[in-house]
Design a protein around this motif. Structure first.
Motif, PDB file in Angstrom:
ATOM      1  N   ASN A  24      37.759   8.017 -23.560  1.00 35.14           N
ATOM      2  CA  ASN A  24      38.960   7.472 -23.111  1.00 35.14           C
ATOM      3  C   ASN A  24      38.585   5.993 -22.563  1.00 35.14           C
ATOM      4  OD1 ASN A  24      40.685   9.382 -23.935  1.00 35.14           O
ATOM      5  ND2 ASN A  24      40.445  10.474 -21.955  1.00 35.14           N
ATOM      6  N   TYR A  25      37.382   6.003 -22.352  1.00 33.53           N
ATOM      7  CA  TYR A  25      36.933   4.740 -21.440  1.00 33.53           C
ATOM      8  C   TYR A  25      37.667   3.542 -22.274  1.00 33.53           C
ATOM      9  CZ  TYR A  25      33.982   1.395 -18.942  1.00 33.53           C
ATOM     10  OH  TYR A  25      33.424   0.526 -18.011  1.00 33.53           O
ATOM     11  N   TRP A  26      37.124   3.568 -23.402  1.00 33.89           N
ATOM     12  CA  TRP A  26      37.524   2.188 -24.266  1.00 33.89           C
ATOM     13  C   TRP A  26      39.013   2.249 -24.962  1.00 33.89           C
ATOM     14  CZ3 TRP A  26      34.768  -1.609 -23.208  1.00 33.89           C
ATOM     15  CH2 TRP A  26      33.328  -1.760 -23.280  1.00 33.89           C
ATOM     16  N   SER A  27      39.502   3.662 -25.297  1.00 37.97           N
ATOM     17  CA  SER A  27      40.767   3.493 -25.600  1.00 37.97           C
ATOM     18  C   SER A  27      41.722   3.252 -24.762  1.00 37.97           C
ATOM     19  CB  SER A  27      41.321   4.498 -26.393  1.00 37.97           C
ATOM     20  OG  SER A  27      40.836   5.946 -25.387  1.00 37.97           O
ATOM     21  N   GLU A  28      41.413   3.505 -23.077  1.00 30.88           N
ATOM     22  CA  GLU A  28      42.534   3.144 -22.167  1.00 30.88           C
ATOM     23  C   GLU A  28      42.337   1.457 -21.921  1.00 30.88           C
ATOM     24  OE1 GLU A  28      40.782   5.021 -18.929  1.00 30.88           O
ATOM     25  OE2 GLU A  28      41.997   6.843 -19.022  1.00 30.88           O
ATOM     26  N   ARG A  29      41.377   0.949 -22.397  1.00 26.80           N
ATOM     27  CA  ARG A  29      41.410  -0.515 -22.215  1.00 26.80           C
ATOM     28  C   ARG A  29      41.917  -1.457 -23.575  1.00 26.80           C
ATOM     29  NH1 ARG A  29      37.857   1.415 -19.034  1.00 26.80           N
ATOM     30  NH2 ARG A  29      37.243   0.442 -17.323  1.00 26.80           N
ATOM     31  N   GLY A  30      42.396  -0.319 -24.617  1.00 29.13           N
ATOM     32  CA  GLY A  30      42.938  -0.773 -25.608  1.00 29.13           C
ATOM     33  C   GLY A  30      42.034  -1.487 -26.748  1.00 29.13           C
ATOM     34  N   VAL A  31      40.685  -0.988 -26.502  1.00 35.43           N
ATOM     35  CA  VAL A  31      39.727  -1.332 -27.588  1.00 35.43           C
ATOM     36  C   VAL A  31      39.260  -0.235 -28.569  1.00 35.43           C
ATOM     37  CG1 VAL A  31      37.155  -1.746 -27.575  1.00 35.43           C
ATOM     38  CG2 VAL A  31      38.547  -2.553 -25.568  1.00 35.43           C
ATOM     39  N   LYS A  67      37.456  -6.322 -37.076  1.00 35.19           N
ATOM     40  CA  LYS A  67      37.860  -6.174 -35.370  1.00 35.19           C
ATOM     41  C   LYS A  67      36.664  -7.276 -34.682  1.00 35.19           C
ATOM     42  CE  LYS A  67      39.176  -1.510 -35.783  1.00 35.19           C
ATOM     43  NZ  LYS A  67      38.356  -0.750 -36.856  1.00 35.19           N
ATOM     44  N   ARG A  68      37.459  -7.855 -33.738  1.00 35.38           N
ATOM     45  CA  ARG A  68      36.576  -8.669 -33.152  1.00 35.38           C
ATOM     46  C   ARG A  68      35.734  -8.223 -32.270  1.00 35.38           C
ATOM     47  NH1 ARG A  68      38.623 -13.139 -29.134  1.00 35.38           N
ATOM     48  NH2 ARG A  68      40.119 -11.722 -28.566  1.00 35.38           N
ATOM     49  N   TYR A  69      35.874  -6.723 -31.703  1.00 39.74           N
ATOM     50  CA  TYR A  69      34.981  -5.892 -31.034  1.00 39.74           C
ATOM     51  C   TYR A  69      35.148  -4.660 -31.072  1.00 39.74           C
ATOM     52  CZ  TYR A  69      39.314  -7.113 -28.396  1.00 39.74           C
ATOM     53  OH  TYR A  69      40.483  -6.955 -28.115  1.00 39.74           O
ATOM     54  N   VAL A  70      34.279  -3.802 -30.923  1.00 38.53           N
ATOM     55  CA  VAL A  70      34.419  -2.186 -31.082  1.00 38.53           C
ATOM     56  C   VAL A  70      33.897  -1.569 -29.811  1.00 38.53           C
ATOM     57  CG1 VAL A  70      32.827  -2.142 -32.763  1.00 38.53           C
ATOM     58  CG2 VAL A  70      34.160  -0.347 -32.674  1.00 38.53           C
ATOM     59  N   GLY A  71      34.376  -0.435 -29.280  1.00 40.58           N
ATOM     60  CA  GLY A  71      33.776   0.137 -28.291  1.00 40.58           C
ATOM     61  C   GLY A  71      32.762   1.156 -28.671  1.00 40.58           C
ATOM     62  N   GLU A 398      46.558  -7.627 -30.768  1.00 39.10           N
ATOM     63  CA  GLU A 398      45.335  -7.509 -29.537  1.00 39.10           C
ATOM     64  C   GLU A 398      46.147  -7.243 -28.222  1.00 39.10           C
ATOM     65  OE1 GLU A 398      41.707  -9.290 -31.771  1.00 39.10           O
ATOM     66  OE2 GLU A 398      42.462 -10.236 -30.128  1.00 39.10           O
ATOM     67  N   LYS A 399      45.546  -6.855 -27.147  1.00 38.09           N
ATOM     68  CA  LYS A 399      45.934  -6.948 -26.112  1.00 38.09           C
ATOM     69  C   LYS A 399      44.798  -7.635 -25.178  1.00 38.09           C
ATOM     70  CE  LYS A 399      48.387  -2.555 -25.701  1.00 38.09           C
ATOM     71  NZ  LYS A 399      48.024  -1.260 -25.719  1.00 38.09           N
ATOM     72  N   PRO A 400      44.933  -8.040 -23.644  1.00 35.36           N
ATOM     73  CA  PRO A 400      43.787  -8.441 -23.084  1.00 35.36           C
ATOM     74  C   PRO A 400      42.524  -7.365 -22.861  1.00 35.36           C
ATOM     75  CG  PRO A 400      45.585  -8.903 -21.830  1.00 35.36           C
ATOM     76  CD  PRO A 400      46.261  -8.158 -23.194  1.00 35.36           C
ATOM     77  N   VAL A 401      41.431  -7.754 -23.045  1.00 38.26           N
ATOM     78  CA  VAL A 401      40.491  -6.422 -22.652  1.00 38.26           C
ATOM     79  C   VAL A 401      39.972  -6.902 -21.240  1.00 38.26           C
ATOM     80  CG1 VAL A 401      38.478  -5.325 -23.364  1.00 38.26           C
ATOM     81  CG2 VAL A 401      40.005  -6.175 -25.098  1.00 38.26           C
ATOM     82  N   HIS A 402      39.810  -5.911 -20.303  1.00 38.23           N
ATOM     83  CA  HIS A 402      39.540  -5.852 -18.856  1.00 38.23           C
ATOM     84  C   HIS A 402      38.125  -5.433 -18.923  1.00 38.23           C
ATOM     85  CE1 HIS A 402      43.067  -7.789 -17.846  1.00 38.23           C
ATOM     86  NE2 HIS A 402      43.794  -6.819 -18.177  1.00 38.23           N
ATOM     87  N   LEU A 403      37.034  -6.387 -18.836  1.00 41.76           N
ATOM     88  CA  LEU A 403      35.725  -5.561 -18.726  1.00 41.76           C
ATOM     89  C   LEU A 403      35.224  -5.459 -17.245  1.00 41.76           C
ATOM     90  CD1 LEU A 403      33.483  -7.528 -21.566  1.00 41.76           C
ATOM     91  CD2 LEU A 403      34.698  -5.206 -21.589  1.00 41.76           C
TER      92      LEU A 403
END
Ligand code: HEM
Length: 504
Positions: A24-31, A67-71, A398-403
């Motif tokens: 869930n780590y990435w999915s929760e961030r919309g990644v 995709k611009r990025y992937v988790g 896309e949503k903002p991704v908070h690292l």
């Protein structure tokens, strides 16, 4: 018996639960994310970041290239793989002050003196900027000109050796290039002169080869340490055999005492590191003990600082040269063009292979870069987020991704080098495409302010030895080389002696 079985089941359930949580780590961030199970499936490539053809990483990249990025996950460490060149530029250059560090590397002074903080493993907080700044003068144009005669002597030793061989029909070029790169880095960075091409068992070469070799248990221990640094405090086994550590400590001790007694300042890695440590401690006296010698702490820090150069300048250069030799061997028309360039340049420089002559050869430089594009030494460039950071959306949906601080980012350099949208017909060896590539699509030496410190040094030494060999020999493939691709298990090549009329 049942207790044991239940124990195993419990551990497995914990692992699966932990993984599901992490998923869930990435999915929760919309990644968009890859299942953590993928890590197990592709263990060696994702965890060790080595694979002759980085097949799984490529597979992952090409499946997600829209995709611009992937988790994904490196065991329990979440990784954001960034595919988009604009975002790569933003992370590695424009917003570099948020991505100053690599993923954590072992920093293990108490078990391994040779892996104490060095320019590669140091974080910005530890003082990476200062150390990098202190070492940079070693690679300046004027210093390279000064190290050139040392490189030249090493390349001549290789030539002398080849000329003395009864037959050069089957020469292990990787072994020869390892010896050459070892002699070059030893003589320039600390003033150790050895001819390991002839003196095949010399302890300096054997020590460096051992340091640079991360296969087997040593590699596994290193990766486990970097993934779980806290384990160190509990189990703390050494990465490096104590007899090798002692050898290098003694070498640097003698080297530093020799300089101190004779007031020698050589402006090499040993001198620059000593100056840096003295400045850092603020008092010259702290690096000198009562008897006027150098204290053990300074020796240990300088040795660790030197060790990273001995490692960085060894296999990387030898691999690059082997790949370039391979491509020259199977592309004779490219080899011919290189030889023409050598001939034309030498005509301009009265037949002398000077620093300026080597520097003015551009085509051979393109050959080396193109060889590195196809057969990259490091297929992933990594960065660690040092403060919270937001990737703003660009595409619809896309949503903002908070690292978060501590999150790690991977740049899949290998797959990007093979992406037909950046390099049409990517398997084709075409040195002429160099210079026409998109910005940030070619990164054999990394990207931005943290890119390879030794790039100009490495290019000079690679160009020099290839030119030296091609003046007297043609590089030809032998059956073993071709069939050993892609693993390069056998790195034998044929060197066919040029006749007087076609010598360059
Ligand atoms: C062709 C050979 C070489 C290749 C392909 C290569 C590649 C690289 C790469 C990919 C990095 C990581 C860059 C990043 O994270 O953006 C790196 C870092 C580094 N390389 Fe090289 N390298 C080579 C030769 C050398 C040599 C000969 C030296 C030293 C004489 C050297 C010294 C370093 C150092 C000190 C770093 C760490 C820089 C830092 O973190 O500030 N490299 N290299």
């Amino acid at each position: 018996m049942w207790g044991f079985v239940l124990g195993i089941i419990l551990i497995l359930l914990l692992i699966v639960g932990y993984y599901l949580l992490y998923y869930n780590y990435w999915s929760e961030r919309g990644v968009p994310a890859i299942s953590p199970i993928y890590t197990f499936h592709n263990f060696s490539e994702l965890v060790f970041r080595v694979s002759p053809k980085f097949t799984n990483l490529k597979d992952l990249y090409f499946k997600n290239q829209d995709k611009r990025y992937v988790g994904l996950f490196q065991f329990f460490r979440p990784i954001l793989m960034v595919n988009d060149l604009d975002l790569i530029k933003k992370i590695c250059v424009q917003d570099f002050d948020t991505f100053t560090d690599h993923s954590p590397y072992p920093n293990v002074l108490f078990t391994d003196k040779l892996f104490h903080k060095n320019v590669f493993s140091m974080t910005a907080e530890d003082g990476w900027y200062e150390l990098r700044g202190a070492l940079t003068p070693f690679f300046s144009g004027s210093k390279l000109r000064r190290w050139y005669p040392l490189m030249r002597r090493c390349s001549e030793q290789v030539l002398d050796y080849l000329n003395s061989c009864e037959s050069t029909d089957c020469v292990d070029l990787r072994d020869l290039f390892e010896r050459y790169s070892n002699d070059v880095i030893g003589s320039a960075s600390l003033g150790v002169c050895c001819n390991s091409v002839r003196d095949r068992d010399n302890p300096f070469f054997n020590g460096c080869r051992y340091l640079a070799n991360f296969s087997g248990m040593k590699g596994i221990t290193y990766i486990v340490y970097s993934l779980y640094p806290r384990l160190l405090q509990i189990i703390a086994p050494s990465l490096i055999k104590s007899k090798v550590t002692d050898f290098f400590l003694q070498l640097i001790r003698e080297n530093m005492h020799y300089r101190l007694e004779r007031n020698i300042v050589r402006d090499d890695i040993v001198s620059l590191l000593t100056k840096y440590i003295q400045n850092k401690s603020g008092m010259k006296e702290t690096s000198l003990n009562a008897s006027g010698g150098v204290c053990d702490m300074t020796i240990a820090e300088v040795t660790a600082g030197v060790a990273v150069f001995l490692i960085a300048g060894f296999e990387t250069v030898a691999y690059t040269l082997t790949f370039a030799a391979y491509e020259l061997a199977i592309n004779p028309e490219v080899q011919k063009k290189v030889c023409n360039e050598i001939e034309e340049t030498l005509n301009k420089y009265d037949g002398e292979l000077t620093f300026d002559a080597i520097n003015s050869m551009n085509y051979i430089e393109n050959v080396i870069f193109e060889a590195l594009r196809i057969h990259l030494v490091f297929s992933i460039i990594d960065r660690r987020c040092t403060k919270n950071y937001t990737i703003e959306p660009v595409h619809p949906g896309e949503k903002p991704v908070h690292l978060k601080e501590g999150d790690c980012v991977w740049i899949p350099a290998g797959p990007i080098h093979h992406d037909p949208k950046h390099y049409p017909n990517p398997q084709k060896f075409d040195p002429d495409r160099f210079g026409k590539n998109k910005p940030f699509s070619l990164m054999p030496f990394g990207i931005g302010p943290k890119s390879c410190l030794g790039v100009r040094f490495a290019m000079l030494e690679c160009k020099l030895i290839l030119v030296e060999i091609l003046r007297s020999f043609d590089i030809v493939p032998v059956k073993k080389t071709i069939s050993s691709l892609p693993t390069f298990k056998d790195t034998s090549f044929g060197l066919s002696r040029k006749t007087l009329s076609n010598k360059v």
